[in-house]
Design a protein around this motif. Structure first.
Motif, PDB file in Angstrom:
ATOM      1  N   LEU A 165     -55.026  37.671  14.138  1.00  0.00           N
ATOM      2  CA  LEU A 165     -54.330  38.677  14.943  1.00  0.00           C
ATOM      3  C   LEU A 165     -53.734  39.705  13.997  1.00  0.00           C
ATOM      4  N   ASP A 166     -53.411  40.879  14.528  1.00  0.00           N
ATOM      5  CA  ASP A 166     -53.137  42.006  13.631  1.00  0.00           C
ATOM      6  C   ASP A 166     -51.834  41.849  12.839  1.00  0.00           C
ATOM      7  N   LYS A 167     -51.687  42.691  11.850  1.00  0.00           N
ATOM      8  CA  LYS A 167     -50.587  42.566  10.890  1.00  0.00           C
ATOM      9  C   LYS A 167     -49.221  42.808  11.526  1.00  0.00           C
ATOM     10  N   TYR A 168     -49.176  43.577  12.610  1.00  0.00           N
ATOM     11  CA  TYR A 168     -47.883  43.855  13.246  1.00  0.00           C
ATOM     12  C   TYR A 168     -47.373  42.627  13.997  1.00  0.00           C
ATOM     13  N   ALA A 169     -48.263  41.919  14.684  1.00  0.00           N
ATOM     14  CA  ALA A 169     -47.867  40.681  15.362  1.00  0.00           C
ATOM     15  C   ALA A 169     -47.433  39.643  14.339  1.00  0.00           C
ATOM     16  N   ARG A 170     -48.165  39.544  13.217  1.00  0.00           N
ATOM     17  CA  ARG A 170     -47.825  38.563  12.189  1.00  0.00           C
ATOM     18  C   ARG A 170     -46.529  38.939  11.476  1.00  0.00           C
ATOM     19  N   THR A 171     -46.253  40.233  11.370  1.00  0.00           N
ATOM     20  CA  THR A 171     -44.964  40.684  10.816  1.00  0.00           C
ATOM     21  C   THR A 171     -43.815  40.259  11.713  1.00  0.00           C
ATOM     22  N   LEU A 213     -55.083  25.573  13.225  1.00  0.00           N
ATOM     23  CA  LEU A 213     -54.515  26.411  14.288  1.00  0.00           C
ATOM     24  C   LEU A 213     -55.488  27.508  14.700  1.00  0.00           C
ATOM     25  N   ARG A 214     -56.198  28.086  13.732  1.00  0.00           N
ATOM     26  CA  ARG A 214     -57.188  29.124  14.069  1.00  0.00           C
ATOM     27  C   ARG A 214     -58.302  28.540  14.929  1.00  0.00           C
ATOM     28  N   LYS A 215     -58.668  27.312  14.640  1.00  0.00           N
ATOM     29  CA  LYS A 215     -59.724  26.659  15.413  1.00  0.00           C
ATOM     30  C   LYS A 215     -59.292  26.496  16.869  1.00  0.00           C
ATOM     31  N   LEU A 216     -58.036  26.111  17.086  1.00  0.00           N
ATOM     32  CA  LEU A 216     -57.526  25.943  18.442  1.00  0.00           C
ATOM     33  C   LEU A 216     -57.388  27.277  19.159  1.00  0.00           C
ATOM     34  N   PRO A 274     -52.483  31.938  11.441  1.00  0.00           N
ATOM     35  CA  PRO A 274     -51.214  32.512  11.888  1.00  0.00           C
ATOM     36  C   PRO A 274     -50.025  31.773  11.269  1.00  0.00           C
ATOM     37  N   PHE A 275     -48.835  32.242  11.581  1.00  0.00           N
ATOM     38  CA  PHE A 275     -47.590  31.623  11.115  1.00  0.00           C
ATOM     39  C   PHE A 275     -47.443  30.264  11.791  1.00  0.00           C
ATOM     40  N   HIS A 276     -47.002  29.243  11.029  1.00  0.00           N
ATOM     41  CA  HIS A 276     -46.812  27.912  11.617  1.00  0.00           C
ATOM     42  C   HIS A 276     -45.570  27.242  11.029  1.00  0.00           C
ATOM     43  N   ASN A 277     -45.318  26.016  11.440  1.00  0.00           N
ATOM     44  CA  ASN A 277     -44.102  25.309  11.025  1.00  0.00           C
ATOM     45  C   ASN A 277     -43.998  25.158   9.510  1.00  0.00           C
ATOM     46  N   GLY A 278     -45.134  24.949   8.847  1.00  0.00           N
ATOM     47  CA  GLY A 278     -45.120  24.829   7.393  1.00  0.00           C
ATOM     48  C   GLY A 278     -44.628  26.101   6.722  1.00  0.00           C
ATOM     49  N   HIS A 279     -45.000  27.247   7.272  1.00  0.00           N
ATOM     50  CA  HIS A 279     -44.533  28.525   6.725  1.00  0.00           C
ATOM     51  C   HIS A 279     -43.017  28.677   6.915  1.00  0.00           C
ATOM     52  N   ALA A 280     -42.523  28.293   8.104  1.00  0.00           N
ATOM     53  CA  ALA A 280     -41.079  28.387   8.369  1.00  0.00           C
ATOM     54  C   ALA A 280     -40.311  27.497   7.402  1.00  0.00           C
ATOM     55  N   TRP A 281     -40.827  26.270   7.184  1.00  0.00           N
ATOM     56  CA  TRP A 281     -40.184  25.335   6.248  1.00  0.00           C
ATOM     57  C   TRP A 281     -40.194  25.907   4.832  1.00  0.00           C
TER      58      TRP A 281
END
Length: 413
Positions: free
Chosen positions: A50-56, A209-212, A12-19
Motif C-alpha cells: 500500500l502507498d507510502k502515505y498510508a504507511r506513514t 501479512l502480505r500473503k493474507l 505493512p506495519f505490524h506488532n514487531g515494528h511497534a515493539w
C-alpha cells in the motif's frame, strides 16, 4: 534532546515494528524517533503493498515522530545501496544520536567485526571473493564463502545468511564509511522468521501479512497489528490495496519491448552486460513479471536482483544518475512524508543543523535544489506517479499528481 533513527519499509506495519520502535526509544532513552522509510517501492524489488502515505500514517500512529522518504534509487537498490542511502540521510540531519536496527544475531560485536572486514576488504579476502564469483556463485553466497575462508575459525560468515543481519552489517559499514557520530545498537528479531509465510502469534512477519492481505483475509490480521494500523488497513483495502507486483506486468512488458539492444539495458542501475544479454534475449517469452523473473533467474542472479533490475528499467533509474548522486554525498535533500504535531521542536532542531534542505512541499523544491539535485528528486516523483497510476487506474493526464500531496501532520490521540 536525544533522537533515535530507525530504517524501515513497514510493508505493512505490524506488532514487531511497534515493539522495535518502543524498544529503540526505551534502550536509547531518546525523546524522538526519526524513521527513514522506503516510498512506493521496496528493497526486494517490488511495489509496496500500500502507498507510502498510508504507511506513514501507520508509523506516526505507533510512535514515530518524523517520517522521511528514502529515495527510490536507494530503496530499490541492493542491501548496500539501501543501507548507505538511509544512513547517509540520517547522518546529514546532524540531529540523530542513535541508530537502532533488528537482527537475528541480536549482538553488535560480531556484526561490527564483519562490517569492518567488508568495509576494509583485506587483499586475502578480496582474492577469496574473486575466486567464488569466478566459480559462478551469486554475490551474497560468494561473499559468505569468502568470509568463511578468510576467517575459518570464526562464525562471522553465518551472519551473512540471515536478512536482518545482512542489513545490519550494511548499516554499520555505512556508519564507518561516513565517519558518523551516530551510535548504533541492535535488538534481537522477535517472532517468526523474516520470510515466514505463516502467522506466528502476535509477532508475524510482513511476508505472512502480505500473503493474507493478498487473499483479503483482513480479519486474521487484527491480532497481528496495532489497532490504528488495522483501522488504516480497513480504510485502504479495496481502494488500491493490496498492490501486487503482477499489476505492473503490462507496463514493464511495454517498456521492455521499447528496448532496442542489450547495450541499452546496461545503462540502468545494477544491470550487468551478461544480465542485459539474458533479459533482452528472453523478452519474447514475457507473460507476466513473476513468470519473467523465474525465466531470467540463474544460479548467479537471484530473483531479488532480477526483480530490482526490472523495476530500475521500468522507473528509468540509470547508473549515471545514481553515480552522480553518490559522488555528491548520496542525499542532497530530505523529503518529509509525515510529522507528529507534538514533535515540532525536533523539526526546528533539524532545520537548524541539517546539512541538506528539508522538503515539505514539492513546489518549493526548485528553489532549494540545483538542477542536478532536482533530477534525482524527479525519480521519486516519477516512481510515485507510476505507482499511483497503475494502482488506481488513473492514467489520464493530471488525474494524479504527487505535487498535490501535502505532508501528513499527525495529532496524537
Amino acid at each position: 534532546m536525544k533522537t533515535v533513527g530507525v530504517i524501515a519499509e513497514y510493508n505493512p506495519f505490524h506488532n514487531g515494528h511497534a515493539w522495535h520502535m518502543q524498544e529503540a526509544k526505551r534502550i536509547s532513552g531518546a525523546d524522538f524517533c526519526v524513521v527513514v522509510m522506503s516510498g512506493n517501492f521496496v528493497q526486494r524489488g517490488a511495489p509496496a503493498i500500500l502507498d507510502k502515505y498510508a504507511r506513514t500514517q501507520m508509523a506516526l500512529a505507533c510512535g514515530a515522530d518524523l517520517v522521511l522518504e528514502l529515495p527510490v534509487s536507494w530503496a530499490l537498490g541492493s542491501a548496500e545501496y539501501f543501507a548507505s542511502g538511509a544512513v547517509s540521510l540520517l547522518n546529514s540531519l546532524d540531529s540523530v544520536d542513535f541508530l537502532c536496527f533488528g537482527s537475528e544475531c541480536g549482538k553488535l560485536a560480531p556484526l561490527h567485526e564483519t562490517a569492518q572486514i567488508l568495509n576494509s576488504e583485506p587483499d586475502e579476502y578480496r582474492l577469496f571473493l574473486k575466486k567464488n564469483l569466478k566459480a559462478g556463485k551469486s554475490f551474497p553466497l560468494a561473499r559468505a564463502n569468502a568470509l568463511e575462508q578468510y576467517l575459518p575459525n570464526a562464525p562471522v560468515s553465518s551472519l551473512l545468511r540471515e536478512p536482518n543481519n545482512i542489513l545490519g552489517i550494511e548499516y554499520l559499514k555505512a556508519l564507518l564509511r561516513f565517519d558518523s557520530r551516530i551510535q548504533p545498537f541492535t535488538i534481537p528479531r522477535t517472532g517468526s522468521a523474516y520470510h515466514s509465510h505463516t502467522l506466528h502469534g502476535t509477532f508475524s512477519s510482513a511476508t505472512a501479512l502480505r500473503k493474507l492481505l493478498d487473499a483479503a483475509k483482513l480479519s486474521s490480521l487484527k491480532s497481528e497489528t496495532p489497532l490504528p494500523v488495522y483501522e488504516i488497513l480497513l480504510g485502504e483495502l479495496g481502494k488500491s490495496c493490496p498492490v501486487s507486483i503482477r499489476d505492473f506486468s503490462p507496463l514493464l512488458h511495454y517498456r521492455l519491448l521499447s528496448i532496442a539492444s542489450p547495450e541499452e539495458l546496461t545503462d540502468f542501475q545494477d544491470v550487468s552486460a551478461e544480465l542485459a544479454d539474458r533479459i533482452f534475449r528472453l523478452i519474447p517469452g514475457f507473460e507476466d513479471i513473476e513468470q519473467f523473473i523465474s525465466l531470467v533467474k540463474t544460479k548467479q542472479y537471484t530473483e531479488s536482483r532480477i526483480s530490482r533490475c526490472l523495476f530500475h528499467i521500468l522507473l528509468d533509474i540509470r547508473m549515471e544518475t545514481v553515480q552522480a548522486q553518490q559522488d555528491n554525498g548520496w542525499n542532497s535533500y530530505a523529503r518529509i512524508l509525515g510529522l507528529c504535531k507534538k514533535s515540532s521542536s525536533l523539526l526546528r532542531k533539524i532545520k537548524e543543523r541539517s546539512c541538506i534542505p528539508l522538503i515539505t512541499k514539492l513546489a518549493d523544491a526548485k528553489k532549494l535544489l540545483s538542477p542536478e539535485q532536482m533530477e534525482f528528486l524527479k525519480k521519486d516523483i516519477y516512481a510515485s506517479e507510476v505507482f499511483q497510476c497503475v494502482t488506481t487506474g488513473k492514467f489520464k493526464q493530471g488525474a494524479y499528481s504527487e505535487y498535490r500531496r501535502q505532508i501528513i501532520l499527525w495529532d496524537e490521540r
